[in-house]
Scaffold this motif. Structure first.
Motif, PDB file in Angstrom:
ATOM      1  N   THR A 123       0.835  -1.202   0.000  1.00 50.67           N
ATOM      2  CA  THR A 123       0.000   0.000   0.000  1.00 50.67           C
ATOM      3  C   THR A 123       0.870   1.252   0.000  1.00 50.67           C
ATOM      4  OG1 THR A 123      -1.735  -1.160   1.249  1.00 50.67           O
ATOM      5  CG2 THR A 123      -1.806   1.247   1.240  1.00 50.67           C
ATOM      6  N   GLY A 124       1.939   1.228   0.791  1.00 47.29           N
ATOM      7  CA  GLY A 124       2.855   2.366   0.815  1.00 47.29           C
ATOM      8  C   GLY A 124       3.527   2.583  -0.521  1.00 47.29           C
ATOM      9  N   ASP A 125       3.928   1.496  -1.196  1.00 45.56           N
ATOM     10  CA  ASP A 125       4.554   1.613  -2.518  1.00 45.56           C
ATOM     11  C   ASP A 125       3.659   2.373  -3.486  1.00 45.56           C
ATOM     12  OD1 ASP A 125       6.701   0.138  -1.642  1.00 45.56           O
ATOM     13  OD2 ASP A 125       6.030  -1.746  -2.552  1.00 45.56           O
ATOM     14  N   ILE A 126       2.393   2.029  -3.473  1.00 49.38           N
ATOM     15  CA  ILE A 126       1.438   2.633  -4.401  1.00 49.38           C
ATOM     16  C   ILE A 126       1.130   4.070  -4.008  1.00 49.38           C
ATOM     17  CG2 ILE A 126      -0.965   2.496  -5.191  1.00 49.38           C
ATOM     18  CD1 ILE A 126      -0.671  -0.576  -4.978  1.00 49.38           C
ATOM     19  N   LEU A 127       0.969   4.283  -2.715  1.00 49.14           N
ATOM     20  CA  LEU A 127       0.547   5.603  -2.250  1.00 49.14           C
ATOM     21  C   LEU A 127       1.631   6.658  -2.484  1.00 49.14           C
ATOM     22  CD1 LEU A 127      -1.870   6.955  -0.931  1.00 49.14           C
ATOM     23  CD2 LEU A 127      -0.809   6.549   1.288  1.00 49.14           C
ATOM     24  N   VAL A 128       2.895   6.333  -2.217  1.00 45.69           N
ATOM     25  CA  VAL A 128       3.946   7.337  -2.394  1.00 45.69           C
ATOM     26  C   VAL A 128       4.124   7.684  -3.869  1.00 45.69           C
ATOM     27  CG1 VAL A 128       5.173   6.740  -0.284  1.00 45.69           C
ATOM     28  CG2 VAL A 128       5.784   5.580  -2.419  1.00 45.69           C
ATOM     29  N   THR A 129       3.905   6.711  -4.744  1.00 42.50           N
ATOM     30  CA  THR A 129       4.002   6.989  -6.180  1.00 42.50           C
ATOM     31  C   THR A 129       2.915   7.964  -6.603  1.00 42.50           C
ATOM     32  OG1 THR A 129       4.845   4.738  -6.510  1.00 42.50           O
ATOM     33  CG2 THR A 129       4.107   5.944  -8.467  1.00 42.50           C
ATOM     34  N   ALA A 130       1.706   7.733  -6.124  1.00 45.18           N
ATOM     35  CA  ALA A 130       0.607   8.633  -6.464  1.00 45.18           C
ATOM     36  C   ALA A 130       0.792  10.004  -5.840  1.00 45.18           C
ATOM     37  CB  ALA A 130      -0.717   8.018  -6.007  1.00 45.18           C
ATOM     38  N   SER A 131       1.380  10.064  -4.648  1.00 45.82           N
ATOM     39  CA  SER A 131       1.513  11.341  -3.942  1.00 45.82           C
ATOM     40  C   SER A 131       2.564  12.248  -4.563  1.00 45.82           C
ATOM     41  CB  SER A 131       1.868  11.104  -2.466  1.00 45.82           C
ATOM     42  OG  SER A 131       3.169  10.561  -2.350  1.00 45.82           O
ATOM     43  N   SER A 132       3.520  11.681  -5.307  1.00 51.84           N
ATOM     44  CA  SER A 132       4.571  12.513  -5.899  1.00 51.84           C
ATOM     45  C   SER A 132       4.005  13.524  -6.890  1.00 51.84           C
ATOM     46  CB  SER A 132       5.628  11.633  -6.574  1.00 51.84           C
ATOM     47  OG  SER A 132       5.058  10.861  -7.611  1.00 51.84           O
ATOM     48  N   VAL A 133       2.902  13.168  -7.561  1.00 51.20           N
ATOM     49  CA  VAL A 133       2.256  14.121  -8.475  1.00 51.20           C
ATOM     50  C   VAL A 133       1.741  15.325  -7.683  1.00 51.20           C
ATOM     51  CG1 VAL A 133       0.371  14.452 -10.126  1.00 51.20           C
ATOM     52  CG2 VAL A 133       1.631  12.296 -10.092  1.00 51.20           C
ATOM     53  N   GLY A 134       1.096  15.046  -6.566  1.00 48.89           N
ATOM     54  CA  GLY A 134       0.587  16.123  -5.722  1.00 48.89           C
ATOM     55  C   GLY A 134       1.690  16.987  -5.149  1.00 48.89           C
ATOM     56  N   LEU A 135       2.842  16.369  -4.831  1.00 48.55           N
ATOM     57  CA  LEU A 135       3.966  17.154  -4.319  1.00 48.55           C
ATOM     58  C   LEU A 135       4.433  18.170  -5.354  1.00 48.55           C
ATOM     59  CD1 LEU A 135       6.121  14.415  -2.521  1.00 48.55           C
ATOM     60  CD2 LEU A 135       4.800  16.245  -1.454  1.00 48.55           C
ATOM     61  N   GLY A 136       4.548  17.711  -6.610  1.00 51.02           N
ATOM     62  CA  GLY A 136       4.974  18.627  -7.662  1.00 51.02           C
ATOM     63  C   GLY A 136       3.978  19.741  -7.887  1.00 51.02           C
ATOM     64  N   LEU A 137       2.694  19.403  -7.909  1.00 58.12           N
ATOM     65  CA  LEU A 137       1.660  20.419  -8.110  1.00 58.12           C
ATOM     66  C   LEU A 137       1.624  21.405  -6.947  1.00 58.12           C
ATOM     67  CD1 LEU A 137      -1.221  18.173  -9.518  1.00 58.12           C
ATOM     68  CD2 LEU A 137       0.113  19.867 -10.787  1.00 58.12           C
ATOM     69  N   GLY A 138       1.827  20.902  -5.741  1.00 60.29           N
ATOM     70  CA  GLY A 138       1.828  21.780  -4.577  1.00 60.29           C
ATOM     71  C   GLY A 138       2.931  22.821  -4.640  1.00 60.29           C
ATOM     72  N   ARG A 139       4.114  22.419  -5.129  1.00 63.84           N
ATOM     73  CA  ARG A 139       5.211  23.373  -5.261  1.00 63.84           C
ATOM     74  C   ARG A 139       4.917  24.420  -6.326  1.00 63.84           C
ATOM     75  NH1 ARG A 139       6.966  23.044  -0.388  1.00 63.84           N
ATOM     76  NH2 ARG A 139       7.981  21.077   0.126  1.00 63.84           N
ATOM     77  N   ILE A 140       4.210  24.027  -7.368  1.00 67.03           N
ATOM     78  CA  ILE A 140       3.795  25.024  -8.362  1.00 67.03           C
ATOM     79  C   ILE A 140       2.848  26.023  -7.713  1.00 67.03           C
ATOM     80  CG2 ILE A 140       2.497  25.353 -10.513  1.00 67.03           C
ATOM     81  CD1 ILE A 140       3.590  22.662 -11.457  1.00 67.03           C
ATOM     82  N   GLY A 141       1.963  25.520  -6.837  1.00 66.89           N
ATOM     83  CA  GLY A 141       1.079  26.414  -6.093  1.00 66.89           C
ATOM     84  C   GLY A 141       1.859  27.373  -5.213  1.00 66.89           C
ATOM     85  N   ASN A 142       2.942  26.899  -4.583  1.00 67.32           N
ATOM     86  CA  ASN A 142       3.801  27.786  -3.787  1.00 67.32           C
ATOM     87  C   ASN A 142       4.421  28.870  -4.662  1.00 67.32           C
ATOM     88  OD1 ASN A 142       4.956  24.916  -1.937  1.00 67.32           O
ATOM     89  ND2 ASN A 142       3.442  26.425  -1.282  1.00 67.32           N
ATOM     90  N   PHE A 143       4.826  28.499  -5.866  1.00 65.40           N
ATOM     91  CA  PHE A 143       5.429  29.474  -6.787  1.00 65.40           C
ATOM     92  C   PHE A 143       4.414  30.541  -7.180  1.00 65.40           C
ATOM     93  CE2 PHE A 143       6.404  30.846 -11.153  1.00 65.40           C
ATOM     94  CZ  PHE A 143       7.662  31.383 -10.951  1.00 65.40           C
ATOM     95  N   ILE A 144       3.199  30.127  -7.491  1.00 64.98           N
ATOM     96  CA  ILE A 144       2.155  31.093  -7.865  1.00 64.98           C
ATOM     97  C   ILE A 144       1.863  32.028  -6.701  1.00 64.98           C
ATOM     98  CG2 ILE A 144      -0.282  31.336  -8.501  1.00 64.98           C
ATOM     99  CD1 ILE A 144       0.005  28.745 -10.100  1.00 64.98           C
ATOM    100  N   ASN A 145       1.861  31.489  -5.495  1.00 60.66           N
ATOM    101  CA  ASN A 145       1.620  32.309  -4.311  1.00 60.66           C
ATOM    102  C   ASN A 145       2.797  33.223  -3.968  1.00 60.66           C
ATOM    103  OD1 ASN A 145      -0.924  31.283  -3.898  1.00 60.66           O
ATOM    104  ND2 ASN A 145      -0.332  29.881  -2.264  1.00 60.66           N
ATOM    105  N   GLY A 146       3.950  32.985  -4.600  1.00 56.93           N
ATOM    106  CA  GLY A 146       5.129  33.785  -4.301  1.00 56.93           C
ATOM    107  C   GLY A 146       5.654  33.553  -2.903  1.00 56.93           C
ATOM    108  N   GLU A 147       5.668  32.280  -2.465  1.00 60.58           N
ATOM    109  CA  GLU A 147       6.109  31.938  -1.117  1.00 60.58           C
ATOM    110  C   GLU A 147       7.167  30.842  -1.175  1.00 60.58           C
ATOM    111  OE1 GLU A 147       2.463  30.681   0.609  1.00 60.58           O
ATOM    112  OE2 GLU A 147       2.336  28.848  -0.577  1.00 60.58           O
TER     113      GLU A 147
END
Length: 261
Positions: A123-147
């Motif tokens: 379950t962890g193998d699958i979940l961390v793979t799926a979560s990496s997409v969200g990590l990348g998108l979240g950092r783009i959100g940080n960039f847009i926010n200028g933080e």
């Protein structure tokens, strides 16, 4: 020097409701996670229903929020929250820790696996793979926010961020989006395609994320109220170092166990 794009953090408003890019990134991350978990569950033969996947994501969201907030309180500003405990619940005022959120997700997964009978490491193998997409998108959100900008730089791709002074800085949010999102997802996806031993993708995630975060912290501006610990390393590096160690040991252990007859 590149020009910071100055994207409005708010996409549109409906009366008092404001739809923000950062929130949209989180939504897209969870949608992508749902699709990837369903696909990888079939590919790696994890016996789950669509309702169980939805439950898993729900518990992980709770784990991210609770663990991320408590992690920030304990790791980044314990003195302030000890003197202002009512502020702990004010998550809308910011202050979340990835490392705390990770621990919260681990607790959520352990609870979910106990009640569904599924294998924890798979379950962890699958979940961390799926979560990496969200990590990348979240950092783009940080960039847009200028933080969460980087340290000052003379490199040609430095940017002047609003509220960060007149000097150009590393767009460290984009570095993280690439390494923690695109590159990390590619590594984990390749491990799944090669049918890596159960547990290897999970521990590879810990090791790779820890390494990427440790390196990026070299050009990321440390938290103003903490600075560099002992004048040398940031809090992010201190918290990432155990991830690297646990990840390397875990990959070695899972690989050796799979090689045994």
């Amino acid at each position: 020097m590149l020009t910071y794009p100055h994207i409005d953090p708010i996409i549109f408003r409906i009366g008092p409701l404001a739809v923000r890019w950062y929130g949209l990134m989180y939504l897209l991350g969870f949608l992508a996670a749902y699709v990837l978990i369903r696909f990888l569950a079939r590919y790696r033969q994890l016996d789950v229903t669509s309702d169980q996947v939805a439950d898993l994501l729900f518990y992980c969201v709770l784990g991210v929020i609770a663990g991320g907030r408590l992690g920030y309180v304990l790791f980044y500003d314990p003195v302030f929250y000890f003197n202002h405990p009512w502020q702990i619940l004010a998550v809308w005022q910011g202050g979340m820790s990835f490392h705390g959120g990770l621990l919260g997700v681990v607790v959520a997964v352990l609870w979910w696996c106990r009640h569904t009978g599924n294998r924890i490491l798979l379950t962890g193998d699958i979940l961390v793979t799926a979560s990496s997409v969200g990590l990348g998108l979240g950092r783009i959100g940080n960039f847009i926010n200028g933080e969460l900008w980087g340290r000052t730089t003379q490199l040609p791709w430095g940017m002047v961020f609003p509220g960060a002074g007149p000097l150009p800085r590393h767009p460290s949010q984009l570095y993280e989006a690439v390494l923690e999102g695109v590159v990390l997802f590619g590594i984990l996806w390749l491990l799944h395609l090669r049918r890596a031993a159960i547990g290897v993708p999970f521990f590879a995630f810990l090791a790779c994320y820890g390494c990427f975060r440790f390196l990026i912290e070299l050009v990321r501006e440390p938290d103003a109220h903490i600075g560099l610990l002992w004048g040398t390393i940031s809090m992010g590096q201190l918290l990432s170092a155990p991830m690297i160690l646990v990840g390397i040991v875990g990959v070695w252990y899972c690989w050796r166990r799979a090689m045994q007859p």
